[in-house]
Design an enzyme around this catalytic site. Structure first.
Site, PDB file in Angstrom:
ATOM      1  CG  ASP A  39      -2.054   0.990   1.098  1.00 50.95           C
ATOM      2  OD1 ASP A  39      -3.211   0.558   0.949  1.00 50.95           O
ATOM      3  OD2 ASP A  39      -1.789   2.216   1.131  1.00 50.95           O
ATOM      4  CG  HIS A 110      -8.660  -3.217  -2.627  1.00 50.39           C
ATOM      5  ND1 HIS A 110      -9.607  -2.468  -3.303  1.00 50.39           N
ATOM      6  CD2 HIS A 110      -8.423  -2.561  -1.477  1.00 50.39           C
ATOM      7  CE1 HIS A 110      -9.910  -1.399  -2.587  1.00 50.39           C
ATOM      8  NE2 HIS A 110      -9.220  -1.434  -1.472  1.00 50.39           N
TER       9      HIS A 110
HETATM   10  P1  AMP Z   1      -9.859   1.264   0.183  1.00 50.77           P
HETATM   11  O1  AMP Z   1     -10.423   2.330   1.075  1.00 50.77           O
HETATM   12  O2  AMP Z   1     -10.055  -0.104   0.779  1.00 50.77           O
HETATM   13  O3  AMP Z   1     -10.408   1.365  -1.222  1.00 50.77           O
HETATM   14  O4  AMP Z   1      -8.312   1.488   0.160  1.00 50.77           O
HETATM   15  C1  AMP Z   1      -7.577   1.817  -0.993  1.00 50.77           C
HETATM   16  C2  AMP Z   1      -6.119   1.754  -0.624  1.00 50.77           C
HETATM   17  O5  AMP Z   1      -5.362   1.892  -1.806  1.00 50.77           O
HETATM   18  C3  AMP Z   1      -5.632   2.824   0.366  1.00 50.77           C
HETATM   19  O6  AMP Z   1      -5.068   2.179   1.504  1.00 50.77           O
HETATM   20  C4  AMP Z   1      -4.561   3.580  -0.440  1.00 50.77           C
HETATM   21  O7  AMP Z   1      -3.467   3.994   0.347  1.00 50.77           O
HETATM   22  C5  AMP Z   1      -4.169   2.545  -1.476  1.00 50.77           C
HETATM   23  N1  AMP Z   1      -3.616   3.090  -2.719  1.00 50.77           N
HETATM   24  C6  AMP Z   1      -4.119   4.079  -3.485  1.00 50.77           C
HETATM   25  N2  AMP Z   1      -3.353   4.287  -4.568  1.00 50.77           N
HETATM   26  C7  AMP Z   1      -2.339   3.380  -4.491  1.00 50.77           C
HETATM   27  C8  AMP Z   1      -1.213   3.082  -5.314  1.00 50.77           C
HETATM   28  N3  AMP Z   1      -0.965   3.751  -6.458  1.00 50.77           N
HETATM   29  N4  AMP Z   1      -0.370   2.099  -4.913  1.00 50.77           N
HETATM   30  C9  AMP Z   1      -0.595   1.414  -3.774  1.00 50.77           C
HETATM   31  N5  AMP Z   1      -1.648   1.652  -2.950  1.00 50.77           N
HETATM   32  C10 AMP Z   1      -2.505   2.631  -3.301  1.00 50.77           C
END
Ligand code: AMP
Length: 128
Positions: A39, A110
């Site tokens: 993440d 995810h």
């Molecule tokens: P969610 O609220 O479950 O949709 O969480 C989305 C997650 O994606 C968050 O923890 C973000 O920090 C993570 N995230 C967003 N963009 C990226 C990226 N480019 N690479 C890795 N993690 C990401």
């Protein structure tokens, strides 16, 4: 089949772009059905995301519409990633956010794997 709670799958979402190799990720694991990567904004010493390669908006979409092979392969990948990160002895948490109340930010299904410290119990108190 559309599922309630979220719009249809948007292929421009950030995880779709990572899966297509359009933007980089810190890859942890990949197989035919899943990709795991760190993440970008870690909430624990270990914070890894596991995404299916298929286009599923959410847990609701994935559980209803993915094939048995995708579902089995995905969850085996989650377990393997946690094991390979040496989290089994100390323990870890697997979490998925779904829709508005779940605060899902990225509309590609995810799961989060958290570990590396004591994570406390379950869900924090509501702030909003
Ligand atoms: P969610 O609220 O479950 O949709 O969480 C989305 C997650 O994606 C968050 O923890 C973000 O920090 C993570 N995230 C967003 N963009 C990226 C990226 N480019 N690479 C890795 N993690 C990401």
């Amino acid at each position: 089949m559309p599922v309630s709670g979220l719009p249809p799958y948007d292929p421009s979402n950030i995880f779709a772009r990572i899966l297509r190799g359009e933007i980089p990720c810190r890859k942890v694991y990949e197989d035919d059905v899943a990709l795991a990567f760190h993440d970008i904004n870690p909430q624990a010493p270990v914070h890894v995301l596991v995404v299916p390669k298929g286009q599923y908006v959410s847990m609701a979409d994935f559980s209803a519409n993915a094939s048995d092979a995708e579902i089995a392969g995905f969850w085996r990948a989650v377990g393997k990633v946690a094991k390979d990160l040496s989290l089994e002895a100390s323990g870890y948490r697997v979490l998925t956010n779904m829709g508005v109340h779940g605060h899902q930010e990225v509309p590609h299904f995810h799961v989060h794997i958290f570990g590396g410290r004591n994570l406390g119990r379950m869900v924090p108190p509501a702030k909003d």
